[in-house]
Scaffold this motif. Structure first.
Motif, PDB file in Angstrom:
ATOM      1  N   ASP A   1       0.826  -1.211   0.000  1.00 15.21           N
ATOM      2  CA  ASP A   1       0.000   0.000   0.000  1.00 15.21           C
ATOM      3  C   ASP A   1       0.858   1.257   0.000  1.00 15.21           C
ATOM      4  OD1 ASP A   1      -2.259  -1.473  -0.098  1.00 15.21           O
ATOM      5  OD2 ASP A   1      -2.904  -1.117   1.959  1.00 15.21           O
ATOM      6  N   ARG A   2       1.945   1.196   0.746  1.00 15.10           N
ATOM      7  CA  ARG A   2       2.868   2.335   0.783  1.00 15.10           C
ATOM      8  C   ARG A   2       3.465   2.571  -0.609  1.00 15.10           C
ATOM      9  NH1 ARG A   2       5.807   6.011   1.204  1.00 15.10           N
ATOM     10  NH2 ARG A   2       7.697   6.425   2.383  1.00 15.10           N
ATOM     11  N   GLY A   3       3.834   1.481  -1.284  1.00 15.89           N
ATOM     12  CA  GLY A   3       4.394   1.578  -2.639  1.00 15.89           C
ATOM     13  C   GLY A   3       3.392   2.177  -3.605  1.00 15.89           C
ATOM     14  N   LEU A   4       2.140   1.745  -3.497  1.00 14.57           N
ATOM     15  CA  LEU A   4       1.105   2.258  -4.404  1.00 14.57           C
ATOM     16  C   LEU A   4       0.848   3.743  -4.157  1.00 14.57           C
ATOM     17  CD1 LEU A   4      -1.354  -0.774  -4.308  1.00 14.57           C
ATOM     18  CD2 LEU A   4      -0.022  -0.017  -6.272  1.00 14.57           C
ATOM     19  N   ARG A   5       0.828   4.133  -2.868  1.00 18.27           N
ATOM     20  CA  ARG A   5       0.638   5.566  -2.552  1.00 18.27           C
ATOM     21  C   ARG A   5       1.805   6.373  -3.107  1.00 18.27           C
ATOM     22  NH1 ARG A   5      -1.000   3.951   2.505  1.00 18.27           N
ATOM     23  NH2 ARG A   5       0.964   4.562   3.439  1.00 18.27           N
ATOM     24  N   PHE A   6       3.001   5.792  -3.022  1.00 19.72           N
ATOM     25  CA  PHE A   6       4.203   6.483  -3.493  1.00 19.72           C
ATOM     26  C   PHE A   6       4.114   6.775  -4.996  1.00 19.72           C
ATOM     27  CE2 PHE A   6       8.436   6.504  -5.346  1.00 19.72           C
ATOM     28  CZ  PHE A   6       9.129   7.366  -4.513  1.00 19.72           C
ATOM     29  N   ILE A   7       3.742   5.774  -5.783  1.00 24.01           N
ATOM     30  CA  ILE A   7       3.713   6.027  -7.234  1.00 24.01           C
ATOM     31  C   ILE A   7       2.534   6.930  -7.618  1.00 24.01           C
ATOM     32  CG2 ILE A   7       5.029   4.007  -7.980  1.00 24.01           C
ATOM     33  CD1 ILE A   7       2.415   2.670  -8.750  1.00 24.01           C
ATOM     34  N   ARG A   8       1.451   6.880  -6.854  1.00 28.43           N
ATOM     35  CA  ARG A   8       0.327   7.786  -7.145  1.00 28.43           C
ATOM     36  C   ARG A   8       0.719   9.232  -6.859  1.00 28.43           C
ATOM     37  NH1 ARG A   8      -3.597   3.671  -5.139  1.00 28.43           N
ATOM     38  NH2 ARG A   8      -4.351   2.728  -7.055  1.00 28.43           N
ATOM     39  N   ARG A   9       1.590   9.426  -5.881  1.00 28.80           N
ATOM     40  CA  ARG A   9       2.017  10.782  -5.544  1.00 28.80           C
ATOM     41  C   ARG A   9       3.098  11.261  -6.514  1.00 28.80           C
ATOM     42  NH1 ARG A   9       2.725   9.671  -0.401  1.00 28.80           N
ATOM     43  NH2 ARG A   9       4.972   9.535  -0.554  1.00 28.80           N
ATOM     44  N   ASN A  10       3.997  10.354  -6.894  1.00 26.23           N
ATOM     45  CA  ASN A  10       5.155  10.777  -7.691  1.00 26.23           C
ATOM     46  C   ASN A  10       5.042  10.490  -9.189  1.00 26.23           C
ATOM     47  OD1 ASN A  10       7.138  11.649  -5.517  1.00 26.23           O
ATOM     48  ND2 ASN A  10       6.429   9.674  -4.791  1.00 26.23           N
ATOM     49  N   GLY A  11       4.045   9.724  -9.557  1.00 25.65           N
ATOM     50  CA  GLY A  11       3.840   9.434 -10.974  1.00 25.65           C
ATOM     51  C   GLY A  11       4.919   8.541 -11.569  1.00 25.65           C
ATOM     52  N   THR A  12       5.589   7.767 -10.733  1.00 22.27           N
ATOM     53  CA  THR A  12       6.702   6.947 -11.241  1.00 22.27           C
ATOM     54  C   THR A  12       6.252   5.511 -11.481  1.00 22.27           C
ATOM     55  OG1 THR A  12       7.377   6.636  -8.950  1.00 22.27           O
ATOM     56  CG2 THR A  12       8.552   8.322 -10.197  1.00 22.27           C
ATOM     57  N   HIS A  13       5.191   5.358 -12.259  1.00 24.70           N
ATOM     58  CA  HIS A  13       4.704   4.012 -12.580  1.00 24.70           C
ATOM     59  C   HIS A  13       5.659   3.292 -13.510  1.00 24.70           C
ATOM     60  CE1 HIS A  13       1.227   6.326 -11.383  1.00 24.70           C
ATOM     61  NE2 HIS A  13       0.542   5.232 -11.189  1.00 24.70           N
ATOM     62  N   ARG A  14       6.391   4.110 -14.305  1.00 28.00           N
ATOM     63  CA  ARG A  14       7.311   3.509 -15.277  1.00 28.00           C
ATOM     64  C   ARG A  14       8.729   3.761 -14.835  1.00 28.00           C
ATOM     65  NH1 ARG A  14       5.959   2.430 -20.351  1.00 28.00           N
ATOM     66  NH2 ARG A  14       3.745   2.061 -20.505  1.00 28.00           N
ATOM     67  N   TRP A  15       9.548   2.750 -14.969  1.00 26.50           N
ATOM     68  CA  TRP A  15      10.964   2.953 -14.594  1.00 26.50           C
ATOM     69  C   TRP A  15      11.913   2.322 -15.593  1.00 26.50           C
ATOM     70  CZ3 TRP A  15       7.479   0.153 -11.698  1.00 26.50           C
ATOM     71  CH2 TRP A  15       7.657  -1.232 -11.655  1.00 26.50           C
ATOM     72  N   ILE A  16      11.374   1.749 -16.658  1.00 32.77           N
ATOM     73  CA  ILE A  16      12.273   1.281 -17.739  1.00 32.77           C
ATOM     74  C   ILE A  16      11.704   1.737 -19.064  1.00 32.77           C
ATOM     75  CG2 ILE A  16      13.320  -0.710 -16.625  1.00 32.77           C
ATOM     76  CD1 ILE A  16      11.147  -2.440 -17.920  1.00 32.77           C
TER      77      ILE A  16
END
Lengths: 264, 237
Positions: free
Chosen positions: A249-264
């Protein structure tokens, strides 16, 4: 969500995974040959030993100890790989705009892999046992309980690995802990009785210790009192699963806040 | 109401320098500044902007992929932060993404059935809808081919089919013709016009003026994080 929709979704996911895995037939062949030959190597190595600490501790030979460790290890170690293959960056975004919850998606997508893991563990274990003439005494209810708890731990570890991957874009630390450190202290192929005292203490904090120790007890002919061990394993599995849910859940909140769904 | 409302939306992202380079270039980058926008039901709006202007960020906020730092966003009356699940039930999204989450070794049908399940469309209903949509998008006859044999244009059309699987009232199309040849672009535009006529609320982003003016409806530009409504006639001239 209605139950019939959930069942339909599980069937569709299952069929999709089946078709996808079937399209990589070479992998299946390599896995079977590699798995059986690896187990035979461990079994032969173990069978060549005269006397072993495992006979005293679990009433099984070193060969039987090694084969059970290697054959059943994917049950508790597979969560990391299982979940990461369903969370590729491009798929992640497309799934997260649908009304299906992410945890729900990950778990339903992994049903096929979980069944394959269970099936292949049974197949490899059975094949190696027959080929090498190993002796076990099966406490089936305990074996089923240990397998279930192992799967729960695997799901917890998978959630932790995925959550960390979403935040740090790598899960190498979790992989290292799961595969390298616990390879030594997890009672998988190294009996903890031969480890230095300090490493034995470390092994008590790994889920692998509880899984593999309970497993050997379930497969040994003279089971020592198993209650406290399994009781601790139940608590461990629940705590690990809870921690996994929190980290994911923490990871999901993190990408929703930072928009970093993609990393490659 | 089946529209989209944004009120004073702000969004910034952290910028990070490569290891070994000055920390001076790190910091926050403001992508959206007090963006306010309303799309009424059945309205089509084109959002024009250069690369990096924040168009995709806006689409990702409306589709619940990312959260705004401040401001309020509602889709069909549902708040994107507090009622994300409801928002996702009412929105179809065509993201600006490479392979678009399709498994290349599987067919269009298998891929679409999978997404229909994720959009919680009952399978019988989904099969009929997939067949009809593939027919409409000109993909009938290739539906059992592995997606790896599809051209870019076919993949974009497939992504449009996916966005329409749950028959949502709101469509968000992020550069739907990116990397597509002019012929396929024309076909995709025609489909979007048909959807607009059918009553969908559509927000389409593009960096191509001629694409924007190809649709009826308002044209907005996004520049330096600020949204401006353009005089359609001025853009056309």
């Amino acid at each position: 969500m209605r139950v019939n929709l959930w069942i339909e979704r599980s069937i569709i996911f299952f069929k999709r995974e089946l078709k996808l895995k079937a399209s990589y037939r070479m992998n299946l062949f390599i896995s079977i040959v590699g798995g059986v030959s690896g187990l035979v190597v461990y079994g032969l190595l173990g069978n060549s030993a005269f006397g072993s600490v495992t006979t005293q501790a679990y009433n099984i030979t070193l060969g039987a100890y090694l084969v059970s460790g290697v054959a059943f290890s994917p049950i508790i170690m597979g969560g990391l790989a299982m979940f990461s293959q369903h969370s590729s960056p491009s798929e992640l975004e497309e799934v997260m705009v649908t009304p299906t919850g992410f945890r729900d998606y990950i778990l339903t997508s992994s049903v096929f892999d979980i069944l394959v893991t269970l099936g292949s563990s049974g197949f490899f274990f059975g094949t190696a046992t027959l080929l090498l003439g190993l002796n076990y005494s099966f406490n089936i209810p305990l074996l089923a309980l240990v397998t279930l708890l192992g799967l729960l731990c695997s799901i917890g570890l998978g959630f932790i690995g995925l959550g960390m991957r979403l935040i740090y874009k790598q899960s190498s630390l979790v992989s290292w802990v799961v595969f390298s450190l616990t390879g030594l202290v997890g009672n998988i192929i190294v009996p903890i009785q031969i480890l230095p005292t300090i490493l034995q203490s470390v092994s008590y904090v790994t889920p692998q210790y509880y899984f593999f120790t309970s497993l050997r007890v379930a497969l040994g002919s003279e089971s020592p009192p198993v209650g406290p061990l399994v009781g601790l394993f139940v608590v461990y599995a629940i705590v690990l699963l809870g921690a996994g849910v929190l980290v994911l859940d923490r990871g999901l909140r993190f990408i929703r806040r930072n928009g970093t769904h993609r990393w490659i | 109401m089946n529209g989209i409302r944004l009120h004073a939306v702000w969004k910034s992202f952290s910028r990070k320098s490569e290891i070994g380079h000055s920390k001076a270039s790190s910091g926050k980058s403001e992508v959206l500044r007090e963006v306010t926008l309303q799309l009424d039901e059945r309205e089509i709006v084109s959002l024009l902007g250069r690369n990096g202007a924040g168009k995709t960020t806006l689409i990702r906020i409306i589709s619940t992929l990312i959260e705004p730092d401040a401001g309020k966003v509602e889709v069909c009356g549902y708040d994107v932060k507090k009622q994300a699940h409801q928002v996702r039930r009412h929105v179809g999204v065509m993201l600006n993404a490479g392979e678009g989450g399709f498994q290349s070794r599987l067919s269009a049908i298998t891929n679409l059935e999978y997404y229909a399940a994720l959009y919680q469309v009952p399978i019988r209903q989904a099969r009929i809808r997939i067949r009809d949509l593939l027919q409409e998008m000109g993909l009938a006859g290739r539906e059992w081919d592995q997606c790896q044999s599809y051209s870019s244009g076919m993949r974009r059309r497939l992504a449009l089919v996916r966005a329409l699987l749950s028959d949502p009232p709101v469509l968000l199309l992020d550069e739907p013709t990116l990397g597509v040849d002019p012929w396929s672009t024309g076909e995709i535009h025609q489909m979007i016009r048909k959807l607009a006529e059918g009553g969908k609320t559509i927000l389409i982003t593009t960096n191509n003026v001629s694409e924007a003016r190809g649709f009826d409806g308002r044209i907005l530009t996004l520049e330096n994080g600020t949204l401006t409504e353009q005089d359609r006639e001025a853009i056309l001239s």
